[in-house]
Design an enzyme around this catalytic site. Structure first.
Site, mmCIF file in Angstrom:
data_model
loop_
_atom_site.group_PDB
_atom_site.id
_atom_site.type_symbol
_atom_site.label_atom_id
_atom_site.label_comp_id
_atom_site.label_asym_id
_atom_site.label_seq_id
_atom_site.Cartn_x
_atom_site.Cartn_y
_atom_site.Cartn_z
ATOM 1 N N THR A 18 38.731 62.116 6.205
ATOM 2 C CA THR A 18 39.013 61.589 4.867
ATOM 3 C C THR A 18 37.724 61.415 4.073
ATOM 4 O OG1 THR A 18 40.858 60.352 5.834
ATOM 5 C CG2 THR A 18 40.202 59.736 3.626
ATOM 6 N N SER A 113 31.190 53.632 6.787
ATOM 7 C CA SER A 113 31.889 52.718 5.897
ATOM 8 C C SER A 113 32.211 51.365 6.534
ATOM 9 C CB SER A 113 33.139 53.403 5.362
ATOM 10 O OG SER A 113 33.674 52.647 4.335
ATOM 11 N N HIS A 114 33.504 51.084 6.656
ATOM 12 C CA HIS A 114 33.950 49.781 7.138
ATOM 13 C C HIS A 114 34.004 49.721 8.664
ATOM 14 C CE1 HIS A 114 37.085 52.668 6.810
ATOM 15 N NE2 HIS A 114 37.775 52.010 7.721
ATOM 16 N N ASP A 277 32.203 46.151 1.911
ATOM 17 C CA ASP A 277 32.183 46.697 3.277
ATOM 18 C C ASP A 277 30.812 47.226 3.676
ATOM 19 O OD1 ASP A 277 32.167 48.882 1.582
ATOM 20 O OD2 ASP A 277 33.282 50.139 2.976
ATOM 21 N N ASP A 279 29.243 50.083 3.536
ATOM 22 C CA ASP A 279 28.440 50.881 2.603
ATOM 23 C C ASP A 279 28.651 50.498 1.143
ATOM 24 O OD1 ASP A 279 31.043 51.879 2.668
ATOM 25 O OD2 ASP A 279 30.417 53.911 2.155
ATOM 26 N N ASP A 281 31.354 50.340 -0.850
ATOM 27 C CA ASP A 281 32.293 50.942 -1.801
ATOM 28 C C ASP A 281 33.650 50.233 -1.833
ATOM 29 O OD1 ASP A 281 33.106 51.887 0.648
ATOM 30 O OD2 ASP A 281 33.004 54.019 0.138
ATOM 31 N N ARG A 282 33.931 49.408 -0.836
ATOM 32 C CA ARG A 282 35.223 48.694 -0.854
ATOM 33 C C ARG A 282 35.056 47.287 -1.411
ATOM 34 N NH1 ARG A 282 38.834 50.089 4.396
ATOM 35 N NH2 ARG A 282 38.565 52.331 4.294
ATOM 36 N N THR A 344 45.312 60.487 -0.238
ATOM 37 C CA THR A 344 44.302 59.509 0.167
ATOM 38 C C THR A 344 42.939 60.179 0.277
ATOM 39 O OG1 THR A 344 45.886 58.158 1.336
ATOM 40 C CG2 THR A 344 43.611 58.017 2.082
ATOM 41 N N GLU A 363 42.721 52.581 -4.697
ATOM 42 C CA GLU A 363 43.470 52.849 -3.478
ATOM 43 C C GLU A 363 43.831 51.536 -2.802
ATOM 44 O OE1 GLU A 363 42.198 56.607 -1.280
ATOM 45 O OE2 GLU A 363 40.330 55.630 -1.805
ATOM 46 N N GLU A 364 44.912 51.613 -2.027
ATOM 47 C CA GLU A 364 45.338 50.430 -1.288
ATOM 48 C C GLU A 364 44.299 49.998 -0.246
ATOM 49 O OE1 GLU A 364 45.880 50.890 2.131
ATOM 50 O OE2 GLU A 364 45.399 53.016 1.816
ATOM 51 N N LYS A 376 34.172 55.012 -5.046
ATOM 52 C CA LYS A 376 34.673 53.675 -5.322
ATOM 53 C C LYS A 376 33.492 52.718 -5.227
ATOM 54 C CE LYS A 376 36.619 53.197 -0.643
ATOM 55 N NZ LYS A 376 36.494 54.523 -0.042
HETATM 56 C C1 G16 Z 1 37.804 56.234 3.066
HETATM 57 C C2 G16 Z 1 38.162 57.046 1.865
HETATM 58 C C3 G16 Z 1 39.275 56.395 1.118
HETATM 59 C C4 G16 Z 1 40.457 56.159 2.029
HETATM 60 C C5 G16 Z 1 40.011 55.359 3.229
HETATM 61 C C6 G16 Z 1 41.089 55.232 4.273
HETATM 62 O O1 G16 Z 1 37.276 55.007 2.661
HETATM 63 O O2 G16 Z 1 37.057 57.201 1.009
HETATM 64 O O3 G16 Z 1 39.617 57.220 0.063
HETATM 65 O O4 G16 Z 1 41.472 55.491 1.360
HETATM 66 O O5 G16 Z 1 38.932 56.003 3.852
HETATM 67 O O6 G16 Z 1 41.384 56.502 4.763
HETATM 68 P P1 G16 Z 1 42.317 56.702 6.011
HETATM 69 O O7 G16 Z 1 43.611 56.045 5.655
HETATM 70 O O8 G16 Z 1 42.407 58.191 6.156
HETATM 71 O O9 G16 Z 1 41.661 56.018 7.193
HETATM 72 P P2 G16 Z 1 35.905 54.484 3.261
HETATM 73 O O10 G16 Z 1 35.676 53.172 2.602
HETATM 74 O O11 G16 Z 1 36.153 54.415 4.740
HETATM 75 O O12 G16 Z 1 34.914 55.549 2.902
#
Ligand code: G16
Length: 542
Positions: A18, A113-114, A277, A279, A281-282, A344, A363-364, A376
């Site tokens: 993703t 990320s998270h 989070d 990095d 972005d959340r 997504t 996004e959710e 984001k």
């Molecule tokens: C990433 C993507 C987002 C996505 C999220 C969850 O976020 O950038 O667009 O909504 O993962 O994705 P999944 O449902 O496939 O785990 P981040 O903050 O992890 O970069």
């Protein structure tokens, strides 16, 4: 410059998910693993020769070492210039901004990320294109194809450079500029938001708490919230980035931001709480005794963005990922602006933002952002919320409840079943997919299915198509259940069940979320046979 050409072989599984390639840190540390992927990125974009890149990451374990490797490889591949954050640090939105501001050829962002960090946790790397956004599928597919054909990579034998020394250094013929990670980003925020109004709000006794979760936004929050906006020292907590995020899980949701939740869910709590989070972005937004769901946050921000100077002329459109609740759709309808439903992944918003069709996206999964960058942006969301509250002078709870009265409330929740055996997860998805054609008209937990399909998307700007982006089941009372497998996990498979139900009756707007959704949840369980996963319940509920 003595270029070393190293023979290598393709390594299986280097398929970006993703959001880039995410694997266990030890996997990234295996011989040639990182190098193969970096060379494949350069090969997939037609080489690095003469190009300028931004490089930085969220500071997790292996960040600094990986950056040294990337710098050597960029130089050996002929890159002219790399702009890197001091200490190897850049939040993802700040990296996106630097890519755009300096009109570069893209960037390499190091983050999972998270996901937790550390030698036994997760690491990640993604390539962002010159518009500042995550590489679209066409590019990630080219990168993956290159990983399958790689036979050699190029590097240099040079000592590490000093990532802490601001200014210019050289690796071979390539210039490396080490920049302050915060200042350009902070200046951008000052252009978008009414810092005077937010300062006045904070000076009036309005109390805020921002939890950086030991991750990248700590230094940004200290400068912007405390130094520039005058929040008292200590308003940003857990603000020193650490390689393992203090041993925690840098995911801003009620399950992982426990300290912040506990402080806000109290009558004596601050007026406003937020977290970001790994990095940056959340975001998660809280009021005193009040949790704002990310989907509601998107809708509220869309409805009120005009109160911030950067959006004073209104917004062109809003975009949300398919599993995100439909709350923003009704705001868009009311404002007479376009509304888009994408798969997504932030990468799907890029074309809409570039074309000026969408201004705000969300996004959710706790992500919101706008056309100011192509990622984001956690602190951006915090500042837009503060700007709106500074103009409206009401509580978070009042703002959201007024919103529900006007537009109705989309009760919404996501249930995650993590680290499932891959076969169990795909069996479940197959089970649901196999029923899609026959579900309409059937009743589950007293609710009749209206429509069922597998979500596919055709990008309205370039016509590119993406299929199998989640299984959607809509009931004839407007409720919805969506099944998807996560594309960001690093262990087994994660099943996400998204449930939503619109309530417009003014006396039923403040029910408990899980109770309000109980029938849709029961129907989803019945359809998918979730009981066969042998789990007592979801691992995470947001
Ligand atoms: C990433 C993507 C987002 C996505 C999220 C969850 O976020 O950038 O667009 O909504 O993962 O994705 P999944 O449902 O496939 O785990 P981040 O903050 O992890 O970069």
């Amino acid at each position: 410059m003595d270029i070393k050409v190293v023979s290598t072989q393709p390594i299986e599984g280097q398929k970006p998910g993703t959001s880039g390639l995410r694997k266990k840190t030890r996997v990234f540390m295996e011989p040639h693993y990182l190098e193969n992927f970096v060379q494949s990125v350069f090969d997939a974009i037609g080489g690095a020769g003469g190009k300028t890149f931004v490089v930085g990451g969220d500071g997790r374990y292996f960040n600094a070492e990986a950056i040294q490797t990337i710098l050597r490889m960029a130089a050996a591949n002929g890159a002219a210039h790399v702009i890197a954050g001091r200490g190897g640090l850049l939040s993802t939105p700040a990296a996106s901004h630097l890519i755009r501001k300096n009109a570069t050829d893209g960037g390499l962002i190091l983050s999972a990320s998270h996901n937790p960090g550390g030698i036994d946790e997760d690491f990640g790397l993604k390539f962002n294109i010159p518009n500042g956004g995550p590489a679209p599928e066409g590019v990630t597919e080219a990168i993956f194809a290159a990983t399958k054909n790689i036979g050699q990579y190029r590097t240099l034998e040079t000592p590490d450079i000093d990532l802490d020394a601001l200014g210019e250094q050289k690796i071979g013929d390539m210039v490396v500029s080490i920049v302050d990670p915060v200042s350009d980003y902070a200046a951008l925020m000052q252009e978008l938001f009414d810092f005077g109004a937010i300062k006045d709000l904070l000076a009036s006794g309005f109390r805020l708490r921002f939890d950086a979760m030991h991750a990248i936004t700590g230094p940004y929050a200290k400068v912007i919230l405390e130094e520039m906006l005058g929040a008292p020292a200590g308003s940003a907590i857990n603000a020193t980035p650490s390689v393992d995020f203090g041993g925690g899980h840098p995911d801003p949701n009620p399950a992982w931001a426990k300290e912040l939740m506990a402080e806000l869910m109290s009558d004596e709590g601050p007026d406003f709480g937020a977290a970001s989070d790994g990095d940056g972005d959340r975001n998660m937004i809280l009021g005193r005794n009040f949790y704002v769901s990310p989907s509601d946050s998107l809708a509220v921000l869309t409805a009120n963005a005009h109160l911030a100077p950067g959006y004073a002329n209104g917004i062109a459109g809003v975009a949300r990922s398919m599993p995100t609740s439909c709350a923003a759709d009704r705001v868009a309808q009311d404002l007479g602006i376009e509304c888009f439903e994408t798969p997504t992944g932030w990468k799907f918003f890029g074309n809409l933002l570039d074309a000026g069709r969408a201004t705000i996206c969300g996004e959710e999964s706790f992500g919101t952002g706008s056309n100011h960058v192509r990622e984001k942006d956690g602190l951006w969301a915090v500042l837009l919320w503060l700007n709106i509250l500074a103009k409206k002078r009401c509580s978070v709870a009042d703002l959201v409840q007024e919103h529900w009265k006007k537009y109705g409330r989309n009760y919404y929740s996501r249930h995650d079943y993590e680290a499932l055996p891959k076969a169990d997860a795909s069996d479940l998805m197959d089970r649901v997919a196999g029923q899609l054609d026959t579900l309409p008209g059937k009743s589950f937990a007293g609710q009749v299915v209206d429509q069922a399909d597998s979500f596919g998307y055709e990008d309205p700007i370039d016509g590119s198509k993406s299929s199998n982006q989640g299984l959607r089941i809509r009931f004839n009372n407007g409720a919805r259940a969506v099944f998807r497998l996560s594309g960001t996990g690093t262990e087994g498979a994660t099943l996400r069940l998204y449930i939503e139900h619109l309530e417009t009756d003014p006396v039923r707007l403040t029910q408990d979320v899980q109770s309000a959704l109980s029938l849709v949840i029961a129907a989803a369980h019945e359809i998918a046979g979730i009981g066969r996963l042998n789990r007592s319940g979801p691992d995470v509920i947001t």
